[in-house]
Design an enzyme around this catalytic site. Structure first.
Site, PDB file in Angstrom:
ATOM      1  N   LYS A 148       1.139  -1.088  -0.149  1.00 39.40           N
ATOM      2  CA  LYS A 148       0.466   0.368   0.256  1.00 39.40           C
ATOM      3  C   LYS A 148       1.364   1.378  -0.124  1.00 39.40           C
ATOM      4  O   LYS A 148       1.886   1.396   0.435  1.00 39.40           O
ATOM      5  CB  LYS A 148      -0.744   0.125   1.325  1.00 39.40           C
ATOM      6  N   GLY A 207      -8.440   9.162   9.281  1.00 37.22           N
ATOM      7  CA  GLY A 207      -8.739   9.108  10.490  1.00 37.22           C
ATOM      8  C   GLY A 207     -10.225   9.939  11.134  1.00 37.22           C
ATOM      9  O   GLY A 207     -10.115  10.311  12.811  1.00 37.22           O
ATOM     10  N   ALA A 245      -9.943   5.394   4.067  1.00 39.66           N
ATOM     11  CA  ALA A 245      -9.577   6.601   4.688  1.00 39.66           C
ATOM     12  C   ALA A 245     -11.135   7.510   4.893  1.00 39.66           C
ATOM     13  O   ALA A 245     -12.259   8.328   3.861  1.00 39.66           O
ATOM     14  CB  ALA A 245      -8.359   7.728   4.156  1.00 39.66           C
ATOM     15  N   GLY A 246     -10.979   7.934   6.001  1.00 39.27           N
ATOM     16  CA  GLY A 246     -12.374   8.824   6.540  1.00 39.27           C
ATOM     17  C   GLY A 246     -13.916   8.237   6.852  1.00 39.27           C
ATOM     18  O   GLY A 246     -14.702   8.573   6.929  1.00 39.27           O
ATOM     19  N   ASN A 250      -9.741   1.820  10.175  1.00 32.53           N
ATOM     20  CA  ASN A 250      -9.308   1.240  10.605  1.00 32.53           C
ATOM     21  C   ASN A 250      -9.600   2.191  12.318  1.00 32.53           C
ATOM     22  O   ASN A 250     -10.500   1.682  13.420  1.00 32.53           O
ATOM     23  CB  ASN A 250      -7.725   1.360  10.276  1.00 32.53           C
TER      24      ASN A 250
END
Length: 256
Positions: A95, A156, A182-183, A204
């Protein structure tokens, strides 16, 4: 089934390893999520220890590891980290993350494209984290990336699919898998991404910082399954007008 390069996955939910209170909680959450592809930052792995607290339980869990270059600020740094990962973990999968500004953690499009082209030529299976830029995603695809990972919102932030309009264009034009990264803050965000045509999502923070990460991971698994099933079922089209689900006047005419 999700096909990326030489691998096939049953799950369309990818997970990360950061921010968990313990490695045990991390593994329990990953198992609850059903995820088969897990990303980890090379800067957090102690390559000198054979019993690394993050790496060892992941290997035992039998998931596919996707090392990332988080922390790299330039193409050169990312390429260096990629080779460390390949040597240490024995995988060509990567990644690619390059974000020079620690405050916003937004990916650098120029350095990302430069690094991606080089890494593909060096035999890596590259999954680049990038902005929700349709032109950039197409260029990344053209240089040989196995998938593209455009952001839904800043890392995040839990803001959800703030880039929805651009994501729709990326999905429409892509010939490689699109993973929204993300987000994503709650399971409904993940379901929406799959409904709109994304091939997978990477989550995550939303799992790791939840009061109950294991149950939140399960919730994300169910949401991804629901979003994918909804898309495959062919949802009805949107309309500006009302459409009756049953006759409005038939019973009146029948009784007249």
């Amino acid at each position: 089934m999700l096909h990326i390069a030489d691998k096939t996955f049953d799950s369309h939910l990818f997970t990360g390893t950061g921010k968990f209170a313990s490695s045990q909680l991390m593994v329990e959450s990953i198992r609850a999520s059903g995820s088969q592809l897990v990303t980890l930052a090379m800067k957090r792995v102690d390559l000198r220890q054979h019993n690394d607290a993050i790496l060892e339980p992941l290997i035992a869990a039998g998931v596919t590891l996707l090392p990332n270059t988080s922390g790299a600020k330039t193409a050169e740094e990312a390429i260096f980290a990629a080779h460390l990962a390949r040597e240490a973990l024995g995988t060509n999968w990567l990644k690619l993350e390059i974000h020079p500004d620690a405050r916003w953690l937004l990916p650098d499009p120029i350095e990302t494209l430069k690094a991606a082209e080089t890494l593909v030529q060096q035999g890596f299976v590259v999954l680049p984290y990038c902005g929700a830029d349709p032109v950039l995603c197409k260029r990344l695809e053209e240089v040989g990336c196995a998938a593209v990972m455009p952001l839904g919102a800043p890392i995040g932030s839990n803001q959800g699919l703030e880039t929805r309009a651009m994501l729709e264009i990326i999905i429409q034009q892509a010939t490689v898998p699109v993973v929204v990264d993300a987000g994503i803050g709650v399971p409904s965000h993940a379901a929406q991404a799959l409904e709109m045509g994304a091939d997978a999502v990477l989550v995550n923070t939303a799992i790791a910082v939840a009061d109950d990460p294991v149950n939140m991971a399960k919730a994300f698994r169910l949401a991804v399954e629901a979003g994918l099933l909804a898309r495959q079922s062919g949802p009805g089209s949107r309309s500006h007008f009302a459409h009756a689900t049953s006759p409005l006047t038939g019973f009146l005419e029948a009784s007249a």
